[in-house]
Design an enzyme around this catalytic site. Structure first.
Site, PDB file in Angstrom:
ATOM      1  N   SER A 107       0.678  -1.245  -0.018  1.00 55.57           N
ATOM      2  CA  SER A 107      -0.220  -0.061  -0.085  1.00 55.57           C
ATOM      3  C   SER A 107       0.824   1.137   0.082  1.00 55.57           C
ATOM      4  O   SER A 107       1.509   1.502  -0.821  1.00 55.57           O
ATOM      5  CB  SER A 107      -1.040  -0.154   1.193  1.00 55.57           C
ATOM      6  OG  SER A 107      -1.988   0.998   1.073  1.00 55.57           O
ATOM      7  N   GLU A 200      -2.368  -2.722  -8.135  1.00 51.79           N
ATOM      8  CA  GLU A 200      -3.347  -2.977  -7.074  1.00 51.79           C
ATOM      9  C   GLU A 200      -3.977  -1.522  -6.425  1.00 51.79           C
ATOM     10  O   GLU A 200      -3.034  -0.790  -6.398  1.00 51.79           O
ATOM     11  CB  GLU A 200      -3.119  -3.826  -5.946  1.00 51.79           C
ATOM     12  CG  GLU A 200      -2.003  -3.806  -4.856  1.00 51.79           C
ATOM     13  CD  GLU A 200      -2.601  -2.670  -3.764  1.00 51.79           C
ATOM     14  OE1 GLU A 200      -3.766  -2.789  -3.501  1.00 51.79           O
ATOM     15  OE2 GLU A 200      -1.887  -1.810  -3.262  1.00 51.79           O
ATOM     16  N   HIS A 270      -5.358  -5.416  -1.191  1.00 49.83           N
ATOM     17  CA  HIS A 270      -6.051  -4.865  -0.071  1.00 49.83           C
ATOM     18  C   HIS A 270      -7.092  -5.984   0.414  1.00 49.83           C
ATOM     19  O   HIS A 270      -8.068  -5.592   0.764  1.00 49.83           O
ATOM     20  CB  HIS A 270      -6.526  -3.630  -0.035  1.00 49.83           C
ATOM     21  CG  HIS A 270      -5.526  -2.763   0.289  1.00 49.83           C
ATOM     22  ND1 HIS A 270      -4.697  -2.147  -1.009  1.00 49.83           N
ATOM     23  CD2 HIS A 270      -5.246  -1.778   1.280  1.00 49.83           C
ATOM     24  CE1 HIS A 270      -3.884  -1.408  -0.610  1.00 49.83           C
ATOM     25  NE2 HIS A 270      -4.048  -1.044   0.836  1.00 49.83           N
TER      26      HIS A 270
END
Length: 300
Positions: A107, A200, A270
């Site tokens: 992330s 992502e 996630h």
């Protein structure tokens, strides 16, 4: 080359971005200790400054301490959120580059992976301590353990209707789409030519996905890839007037015009099933009607 972990090694947990609740870390500490590792906790684990795990200066100092300590063999980012890019240009990587160690996270930590890639160093895009105990995270945690301890990994995922079949070989890089775009034009910007890129993202409007893919394309980051892997695009949002395509369809539109294989639905992102990936390591990506296979070429 970063050494694999050994039983008895010290590893650190620091919070580079959003603040954490120590209770959320306790299961991860127990798991790491069960692997035979000694866990060292950074000061940021208990710090709080608005949404951050302490002011920038505190998070920077905590990370720098762990980077410079030769006894620490790996550093886990406790969680993501936002804040790593506020620090990264102030970090002194001199000692770290002389004695590199594993850096683990995803992330917001994508910026750090990209930064380290420009030093020619590997790092691990994988689940973080606050997520170790989440239901369904067992395989993600085990994939991380295998990489840390130098064991081979090979991944498969089912075929997807949007896939472009083919085979690619190249260095694996990537991470969170939003962070990759944030890094454009900075010291953390990466050269994607001849590489396998994975993407992502979480909690974005669909038109944001389109805008970011346009920006990557305009910046020349899509044209010369060896291959593309698209992971989870979780909790996407739309406007009152629908955008008209989902996240995968948007990405396929912008990347599909180029002549390289693309897979969708790879387990990175996630979601609990967030398989650990070594950024900066050569890999082979094979996509056919039966699905997708990813192996690191050193293991072939």
């Amino acid at each position: 080359m970063i050494n694999s972990l050994l039983v008895g090694d010290k590893v650190a947990i620091v919070a580079l971005a959003r603040k954490v609740d120590f209770a959320d870390l306790e299961p991860a500490i127990q798991i790491l200790e069960s692997w035979g590792l000694e866990v060292v906790l950074g000061k940021t684990v208990w710090e709080s400054y608005h949404q951050f795990a302490g002011p920038d200066s505190v998070r920077l100092a905590d990370f720098q301490t762990m980077l410079d300590d030769p006894a620490i063999k790996a550093i886990f980012s406790a969680r993501g959120g936002y804040g790593t890019t506020r620090l990264i240009d102030q970090v002194d990587f001199t000692k770290f580059r002389q004695q590199p160690k594993w850096i683990i996270g995803f992330s917001d930590i994508t910026a750090l992976h990209s930064h380290l890639h420009n030093f020619g160093l590997e790092s691990i895009h994988g689940t973080m301590p606050v997520l170790f105990a989440k239901p369904g995270a067992g395989e993600a945690v085990e994939s991380l353990r295998r990489i840390l301890f130098g064991e081979e990994v090979a991944y498969q995922c089912p075929a997807h209707v949007l896939n472009k079949n083919g085979q690619a070989a190249g260095v694996l890089i990537g991470g969170n789409l939003s962070l990759l775009v944030t890094c454009l034009g900075t010291a953390s910007d990466i050269d994607t030519s001849g590489k396998i890129l994975f993407l992502e993202d979480l909690d974005e409007y669909l038109y944001h996905i389109d805008r970011m893919m346009v920006q990557l394309d305009r910046a020349g980051k899509l044209k010369n890839l060896a291959g593309l892997m698209v992971g989870d695009m979780s909790d996407m949002k739309d406007n009152a007037v629908p955008f008209g395509k989902n996240a995968y369809e948007i990405i396929r539109e912008h990347a599909g015009k180029y002549d390289y294989p693309i897979c969708f639905g790879f387990s990175t992102g996630h979601e609990p099933h967030n398989l650990a990936l070594v950024c900066g390591r050569k890999a082979i990506l094979k996509i056919d009607d039966s699905g997708t296979n990813l192996v690191y070429s050193e293991a072939v």
